[in-house]
Motif scaffolding. Structure first.
Motif, mmCIF file in Angstrom:
data_model
loop_
_atom_site.group_PDB
_atom_site.id
_atom_site.type_symbol
_atom_site.label_atom_id
_atom_site.label_comp_id
_atom_site.label_asym_id
_atom_site.label_seq_id
_atom_site.Cartn_x
_atom_site.Cartn_y
_atom_site.Cartn_z
ATOM 1 N N UNK A 1 0.828 -1.192 0.000
ATOM 2 C CA UNK A 1 0.000 0.000 0.000
ATOM 3 C C UNK A 1 0.864 1.245 0.000
ATOM 4 N N UNK A 2 0.314 2.332 -0.540
ATOM 5 C CA UNK A 2 1.089 3.566 -0.648
ATOM 6 C C UNK A 2 0.217 4.776 -0.313
ATOM 7 N N UNK A 3 0.866 5.770 0.283
ATOM 8 C CA UNK A 3 0.186 7.017 0.617
ATOM 9 C C UNK A 3 1.186 8.156 0.533
ATOM 10 N N UNK A 4 0.692 9.357 0.297
ATOM 11 C CA UNK A 4 1.516 10.557 0.412
ATOM 12 C C UNK A 4 1.361 11.074 1.835
ATOM 13 N N UNK A 5 2.474 11.361 2.490
ATOM 14 C CA UNK A 5 2.424 11.798 3.883
ATOM 15 C C UNK A 5 3.320 13.009 4.087
ATOM 16 N N UNK A 6 2.955 13.820 5.056
ATOM 17 C CA UNK A 6 3.851 14.882 5.516
ATOM 18 C C UNK A 6 4.569 14.334 6.736
ATOM 19 N N UNK B 1 7.041 16.576 2.329
ATOM 20 C CA UNK B 1 6.068 15.600 1.858
ATOM 21 C C UNK B 1 6.797 14.393 1.278
ATOM 22 N N UNK B 2 6.460 13.223 1.782
ATOM 23 C CA UNK B 2 7.028 11.973 1.281
ATOM 24 C C UNK B 2 5.971 11.317 0.386
ATOM 25 N N UNK B 3 6.239 11.328 -0.908
ATOM 26 C CA UNK B 3 5.312 10.717 -1.855
ATOM 27 C C UNK B 3 5.574 9.213 -1.926
ATOM 28 N N UNK B 4 4.502 8.445 -2.115
ATOM 29 C CA UNK B 4 4.583 6.988 -2.211
ATOM 30 C C UNK B 4 5.232 6.371 -0.972
ATOM 31 N N UNK B 5 4.826 6.854 0.189
ATOM 32 C CA UNK B 5 5.212 6.197 1.447
ATOM 33 C C UNK B 5 4.616 4.786 1.454
ATOM 34 N N UNK B 6 5.436 3.790 1.756
ATOM 35 C CA UNK B 6 4.995 2.409 1.647
ATOM 36 C C UNK B 6 4.601 1.760 2.963
ATOM 37 N N UNK B 7 3.591 0.927 2.898
ATOM 38 C CA UNK B 7 3.195 0.079 4.017
ATOM 39 C C UNK B 7 2.786 -1.273 3.451
ATOM 40 N N UNK B 8 2.492 -2.229 4.302
ATOM 41 C CA UNK B 8 2.064 -3.557 3.891
ATOM 42 C C UNK B 8 0.626 -3.784 4.327
ATOM 43 N N UNK B 9 -0.191 -4.320 3.441
ATOM 44 C CA UNK B 9 -1.557 -4.726 3.788
ATOM 45 C C UNK B 9 -1.569 -6.253 3.854
ATOM 46 N N UNK C 1 2.852 -0.913 9.114
ATOM 47 C CA UNK C 1 3.917 -0.024 8.646
ATOM 48 C C UNK C 1 5.197 -0.307 9.428
ATOM 49 N N UNK C 2 6.129 -1.069 8.859
ATOM 50 C CA UNK C 2 7.323 -1.480 9.605
ATOM 51 C C UNK C 2 8.539 -0.587 9.395
ATOM 52 N N UNK C 3 8.343 0.656 8.952
ATOM 53 C CA UNK C 3 9.474 1.467 8.499
ATOM 54 C C UNK C 3 10.439 1.865 9.613
ATOM 55 N N UNK C 4 9.949 2.501 10.691
ATOM 56 C CA UNK C 4 10.848 3.087 11.680
ATOM 57 C C UNK C 4 11.210 2.081 12.767
#
Length: 239
Positions: free
Chosen positions: A99-104, A120-128, A139-142
């Motif tokens: 999954x992807x979202x634009x986030x600040x 703004x981070x475009x195409x921020x990724x997560x897993x569904x 969201x396992x990023x950080x």
């Protein structure tokens, strides 16, 4: 499992869940005798904390985004970490998609803000992940060390509720704002990401040769941790 769900357990160009390294990672971290939810939870934490978040290491190629590549180098930005979690789930027979979202995003460094010219981070990724009949966002990023350094509440995942970022950090300051969702995909839409990045960013090669961990420690240590020189070096991976 219906045809759509079955398609989300198949390997793809970047979600190389059939790769021996990925299969081994999934088996070792998901645990034996667990149900799908527990396996997904264990994989989430293995990716969140076992792979360092590094937004300087962006490589928008199939090889650069592969789950097996992320395991090999031990670091990655949000998209390859989401890909690795999806690959681990698929290796265990659990349907997963990207999954992807634009986030600040207010977790950044001075070097990165200068390179991007935006927060703004475009195409921020997560897993569904498909668990008990519903798709749950993870969201396992950080990694947890990074969250502690920046005074951000680490994201936890229980397999029931979406794990998306908190709007405020532990000091009450803005942390993450979701601007728009871009959808969920069976594989990384690399061409679309490249097109957006080329339009929105002015990224420079200086990020590729820089050390995100070092920058993060340098910018947060004086006010928040008062690290000694020795502990600074240790935190930056240099001692």
């Amino acid at each position: 499992m219906n045809a759509e769900q079955y398609s989300y357990i198949q390997p793809t160009a970047t979600i190389d869940s059939h790769h021996p390294t990925v299969s081994t990672f999934a088996r070792e971290n998901a645990g034996d005798g667990c149900d799908s939810r527990q396996k997904a939870i264990r994989l989430f934490y293995a990716v969140r904390d076992g792979i360092r978040y590094d937004p300087y290491s962006i490589e928008l190629t199939v090889e650069g985004l592969k789950a097996s590549h992320t395991l090999r180098i031990g670091k990655g930005w949000c998209v390859p970490k989401a890909i690795l979690l999806a690959a681990g789930c698929r290796a265990m027979g659990i349907p997963a998609r990207l999954g992807f979202a634009d986030v600040r995003n207010h977790l950044s460094t001075a070097r990165m803000r200068e390179a991007m010219k935006t927060d703004v981070f475009y195409w921020h990724g997560y897993t569904a992940i498909y668990l008990d009949g519903i798709w749950v966002k993870a969201t396992p990023a950080f990694n947890i060390e990074l969250c502690e350094r920046f005074r951000i509440q680490p994201l936890d995942f229980d397999g029931h509720n979406d794990a998306i970022y908190h709007p405020l950090d532990l000091n009450g300051n803005r942390h993450m704002e979701y601007l728009q969702y871009r959808g969920e995909f069976s594989d990384a839409p690399i061409d679309q990401i490249i097109k957006t990045f080329s339009q929105k960013y002015e990224l420079t090669p200086s990020l590729n040769s820089a050390d995100f961990d070092h920058d993060a420690v340098r910018e947060t240590a004086p006010n928040r941790y008062r690290l000694s020189e020795n502990s600074f070096r240790k935190a930056a991976g240099r001692g």
